[in-house]
Write a protein that holds these residues in place. Structure first.
Motif, PDB file in Angstrom:
ATOM      1  N   ILE A   1      40.487  37.349  44.925  1.00 34.40           N
ATOM      2  CA  ILE A   1      41.037  36.377  43.977  1.00 34.40           C
ATOM      3  C   ILE A   1      42.355  35.855  44.540  1.00 34.40           C
TER       4      ILE A   1
ATOM      5  N   GLU B   1      37.959  33.568  42.583  1.00 35.87           N
ATOM      6  CA  GLU B   1      38.716  32.810  41.575  1.00 35.87           C
ATOM      7  C   GLU B   1      40.029  32.360  42.214  1.00 35.87           C
TER       8      GLU B   1
ATOM      9  N   ILE C   1      43.834  31.500  40.722  1.00 36.28           N
ATOM     10  CA  ILE C   1      44.626  31.511  39.483  1.00 36.28           C
ATOM     11  C   ILE C   1      46.117  31.340  39.798  1.00 36.28           C
TER      12      ILE C   1
ATOM     13  N   ASN D   1      50.780  32.586  32.648  1.00 37.71           N
ATOM     14  CA  ASN D   1      49.373  32.755  33.039  1.00 37.71           C
ATOM     15  C   ASN D   1      48.995  34.166  33.494  1.00 37.71           C
TER      16      ASN D   1
ATOM     17  N   ARG E   1      46.075  35.581  31.510  1.00 37.38           N
ATOM     18  CA  ARG E   1      44.778  35.009  31.923  1.00 37.38           C
ATOM     19  C   ARG E   1      44.275  35.704  33.188  1.00 37.38           C
ATOM     20  N   LEU E   2      45.202  35.954  34.114  1.00 42.55           N
ATOM     21  CA  LEU E   2      44.824  36.661  35.344  1.00 42.55           C
ATOM     22  C   LEU E   2      44.269  38.047  35.012  1.00 42.55           C
TER      23      LEU E   2
ATOM     24  N   GLU F   1      42.860  39.077  32.239  1.00 38.20           N
ATOM     25  CA  GLU F   1      41.535  38.939  31.619  1.00 38.20           C
ATOM     26  C   GLU F   1      40.461  38.700  32.682  1.00 38.20           C
ATOM     27  N   THR F   2      40.798  37.865  33.664  1.00 40.69           N
ATOM     28  CA  THR F   2      39.856  37.573  34.756  1.00 40.69           C
ATOM     29  C   THR F   2      39.562  38.837  35.556  1.00 40.69           C
ATOM     30  N   LEU F   3      40.615  39.591  35.870  1.00 40.35           N
ATOM     31  CA  LEU F   3      40.431  40.835  36.624  1.00 40.35           C
ATOM     32  C   LEU F   3      39.520  41.779  35.861  1.00 40.35           C
ATOM     33  N   LYS F   4      39.753  41.880  34.557  1.00 37.54           N
ATOM     34  CA  LYS F   4      38.948  42.782  33.729  1.00 37.54           C
ATOM     35  C   LYS F   4      37.467  42.404  33.804  1.00 37.54           C
ATOM     36  N   SER F   5      37.187  41.092  33.856  1.00 39.54           N
ATOM     37  CA  SER F   5      35.789  40.649  33.888  1.00 39.54           C
ATOM     38  C   SER F   5      35.087  41.065  35.190  1.00 39.54           C
ATOM     39  N   TYR F   6      35.863  41.301  36.253  1.00 37.21           N
ATOM     40  CA  TYR F   6      35.272  41.719  37.536  1.00 37.21           C
ATOM     41  C   TYR F   6      35.196  43.239  37.686  1.00 37.21           C
TER      42      TYR F   6
END
Length: 307
Positions: free
Chosen positions: A125, A154, A156, A165, A168-169, A171-176
């Motif tokens: 990322i 991603e 970001i 932000n 948001r970062l 949340e994105t990490l959690k999704s991976y």
């Protein structure tokens, strides 16, 4: 290790390596995310020498961040050691955060890192840090430029200093993150012993106060750290190690003024960290050319066996 979440299939956890050129804001990011100071910050490059793990635990996830030394072409034994740590941290992890400084733009250092990333199967990322320092149009140009260079999972943009932000970062990490256990107790924020963090806080103040006069030839060795019997006071004795006699004079300062100021500022951070009153005694010693001598590197806590 807590067993609290081991049976919960929804719990996610993983190891995330933060890489990037020196001075892109990796430690600032780590300290913001963890919510307290565990990595030292300085505007001098190559401040981080050892892996610092920050642990962020929420009710449904645990992210273990590994902050590496800035990846650069090494110039001495300490540089070789730092480079080895940075590259080793890319193995056996779940995600890589490649952080860049928006203000500096693409450079040869980034090219060097991207070459090293080719062949890595872990999701990478791209985190564009320090967006508070640039115009929005410049950001779009940077995104396009990096997108051409590498297939990032991603991209970001954030400001670690301002906090823009960062949620948001995360949340994105959690999704991976993969499903996994809780590796550390919920209240643990780093895997480093307190002694290490204390030495780093002292080193930070010494670097900050001596500015341009002292390069990265400072190490800090904690000689003694003990709690007084029946008292909420911790006695700490530490040596600031430099490479030359002239540097010793700078760190001590006129009539000991610089050393006193380093001690005063360090004590505030150390008391916050330990939650106790601290009696701090500092002195300065010279070890000629320590950064190029393996036995000194070992003495000061830089050991290849750990990596």
């Amino acid at each position: 290790m807590s067993n609290q979440h081991l049976d919960n299939e929804k719990f996610k956890s993983g190891f995330i390596s933060i890489i990037g050129r020196p001075n892109v804001g990796k430690s600032t990011f780590l300290n913001r995310v963890i919510g307290q100071k565990i990595a030292i910050m300085s505007d001098k490059p190559q401040t981080t020498r050892n892996k610092v793990q920050g642990v962020l635990t929420t009710n449904d996830s645990q992210m273990i961040f590994i902050d590496t030394p800035g990846i650069h072409k090494p110039k001495h034994k300490l540089g070789d050691f730092m480079m080895k740590i940075a590259m080793n941290s890319l193995k056996e992890i779940d995600m890589i955060l490649f952080m860049i400084n928006a203000e500096e733009g693409y450079g040869r250092g980034d090219e060097f890192i991207l070459e090293k990333l080719h062949g890595v199967t872990t999701p990478v990322i791209l985190v564009i840090n320090k967006i508070d320092l640039i115009q929005p149009d410049t950001l779009l140009t940077i995104i396009d430029q990096y997108r051409e260079k590498y297939n990032f999972a991603e991209i970001i943009p954030i400001s670690a200093l301002e906090g823009n932000n960062v949620d948001r970062l995360l949340e994105t990490l959690k999704s991976y993150l993969p499903a996994g256990p809780q590796y550390y107790p919920a209240d643990q924020v780093t895997d480093h012993p307190e002694r290490f963090i204390v030495s780093e806080l002292i080193r930070e103040k010494a670097l900050h106060l001596t500015r341009e006069e002292i390069p990265h030839s400072i190490a800090v060795v904690i000689e003694k750290m003990s709690r007084r019997k029946d008292q909420d006071i911790i006695d700490i004795m530490a040596a600031i190690v430099v490479e030359r006699d002239s540097q010793k004079g700078i760190v001590i300062g006129k009539q000991g003024s610089m050393l006193k100021e380093i001690g005063k500022r360090s004590r505030v951070d150390i008391e916050n960290l330990l939650g106790s009153k601290v009696y701090l005694e500092l002195w300065v010693k010279v070890q000629k050319d320590w950064r190029n001598k393996a036995f000194h590197l070992r003495d000061f806590g830089f050991t290849e066996d750990d990596y």
